[in-house]
Design an enzyme around this catalytic site. Structure first.
Site, PDB file in Angstrom:
ATOM      1  N   ASP A  89     -20.848 -27.315  11.630  1.00 32.04           N
ATOM      2  CA  ASP A  89     -21.931 -28.295  11.601  1.00 32.04           C
ATOM      3  C   ASP A  89     -23.061 -27.862  12.530  1.00 32.04           C
ATOM      4  O   ASP A  89     -22.844 -27.134  13.498  1.00 32.04           O
ATOM      5  CB  ASP A  89     -21.426 -29.675  12.037  1.00 32.04           C
ATOM      6  CG  ASP A  89     -20.503 -30.302  11.004  1.00 32.04           C
ATOM      7  OD1 ASP A  89     -20.500 -29.834   9.852  1.00 32.04           O
ATOM      8  OD2 ASP A  89     -19.776 -31.248  11.365  1.00 32.04           O
ATOM      9  N   LYS A  90     -24.247 -28.343  12.243  1.00 35.81           N
ATOM     10  CA  LYS A  90     -25.435 -28.021  13.044  1.00 35.81           C
ATOM     11  C   LYS A  90     -25.208 -28.293  14.530  1.00 35.81           C
ATOM     12  O   LYS A  90     -25.608 -27.509  15.388  1.00 35.81           O
ATOM     13  CB  LYS A  90     -26.622 -28.852  12.530  1.00 35.81           C
ATOM     14  CG  LYS A  90     -27.891 -28.730  13.348  1.00 35.81           C
ATOM     15  CD  LYS A  90     -28.963 -29.683  12.815  1.00 35.81           C
ATOM     16  CE  LYS A  90     -30.180 -29.715  13.722  1.00 35.81           C
ATOM     17  NZ  LYS A  90     -31.198 -30.679  13.233  1.00 35.81           N
TER      18      LYS A  90
END
Length: 350
Positions: free
Chosen positions: A153-154
């Site tokens: 995930d970012k």
């Protein structure tokens, strides 16, 4: 004055109307000019007010808090915004400096916070865009782009594996798919899980959240439910994904805990969903899964806010405290050995 009045009255009716018409036109022009001037002044004041507010906001953003925790949060906000404006060459150099492992087949990087893996709306920089540049920096201008083996995930930091060619990328992706890669994450969660160690085996499904802000979230789709105090098995949802997470508490206070997480499966947002909805202990800084019904900054207790040195109004800037700490790959060939890849926690600046 009386003579003037008599002279006007002695004029024909047509001329009198013409004179009054001129007077009305003049009065009307004066009134319009005054209104326009007032509007212009109001617009000018509004513009000045907006300009002043903007300058004050910029000055606030530039202010560096004295408290170390607030200063770190301030830095992360600034770095995340800047990250989208960093030139790909500069970003590639930063990733090159942070390489954790390199051999003839694989490159393992330390993924920074706030950098998405794939592009999308509003994304200017992502890992996939800089893979060709990073490959040229490492192996020369004729090198083919590096290939992703998995994703993070970012907001997640830590170990990320890249392959030098498509064949090796497919081989590593197959290892992830067949659950032959051992994954360990570290997370700080809000609340202390009970029991302190265990396994969460609850399927996960994506659903639409109804309300003022319609959006989609991953959530639990349990195979059991309570009926009159008894556990009853229900028919599994065919759209749900099997999701299994092992966890144990490494350290804790009254309000928070440091966890080691081992996802056996690899469902989207699995760790965040299992912690938030399975254990009732969401990841610190997880503004998406701390409340099912809405997208809003995570609500924290007074005790946690005090320890962090934050106000509730500022929790929206709190980053996700989830770190890919270790990946262990089985031998990739007859002559290779098990590969243990470890990434330390992001360094805290004082």
């Amino acid at each position: 004055m009386a003579a003037s009045a008599r002279s006007v009255l002695s004029l024909p009716a047509q001329d009198i109307c013409r004179i009054w018409g001129r007077h009305f036109d003049l009065a009307s022009k004066c009134s319009c000019s005054a209104t326009a001037a007032a509007r212009s002044l109001t617009a000018q004041r509004l513009a000045e007010k907006l300009r002043t507010e903007k300058q004050e906001q910029k000055a606030k953003e530039k202010e560096v808090p004295r408290d170390p925790v607030q200063r770190r949060v301030h830095e992360l906000i600034r770095y995340t915004k800047q990250l989208q404006n960093v030139h790909p060459n500069v970003l590639s150099k930063a990733l090159k400096r942070g390489i954790l492992h390199q051999d003839k087949d694989l490159i393992v990087i330390n993924k920074p916070y706030g950098l998405p893996v794939h592009g999308g709306p509003g994304v200017k920089s992502c890992i996939t865009d800089i893979l060709p540049i990073l490959a040229k920096m490492l192996f020369g201008h004729k090198a083919e782009p590096l290939h992703l083996c998995h994703r993070l995930d970012k907001e997640t930091t830590g170990v990320m594996i890249l392959a030098r060619d498509k064949e090796m990328a497919h081989q590593v992706q197959e290892l992830f798919k067949t659950r032959q890669v051992t994954k360990k994450y570290w997370a700080i969660c809000v609340g202390v899980p009970m029991p302190s160690a265990g396994m969460i085996d609850i399927p996960i499904i994506e659903k639409e959240v109804q309300g003022q802000q319609q959006h989609h979230k991953m959530t639990l789709a349990p195979n059991y439910r309570l009926e009159n105090g008894k556990t009853v098995k229900v028919r599994p949802n065919r759209h749900a994904h099997i999701a299994v997470t092992q966890y144990r508490v490494l350290s804790s206070t009254l309000t928070c805990a440091l966890l080691e997480l081992q996802p056996v499966t690899g469902v989207k947002h699995q760790l965040r969903v299992h912690l938030a909805f399975g254990l009732g202990c969401p990841v610190l800084g997880d503004h998406k899964y701390s409340d099912w019904n809405k997208l809003a900054p995570q609500k924290l207790s007074v005790g946690i806010l005090k320890k962090l040195g934050l106000e509730q109004a500022k929790t929206r800037y709190l980053p996700l405290h989830l770190h890919a700490q270790q990946l262990t790959l089985p031998p990739l060939g007859p002559e290779s050995e098990e590969l243990n890849l470890v990434c330390k926690l992001p360094r805290r600046r004082n």
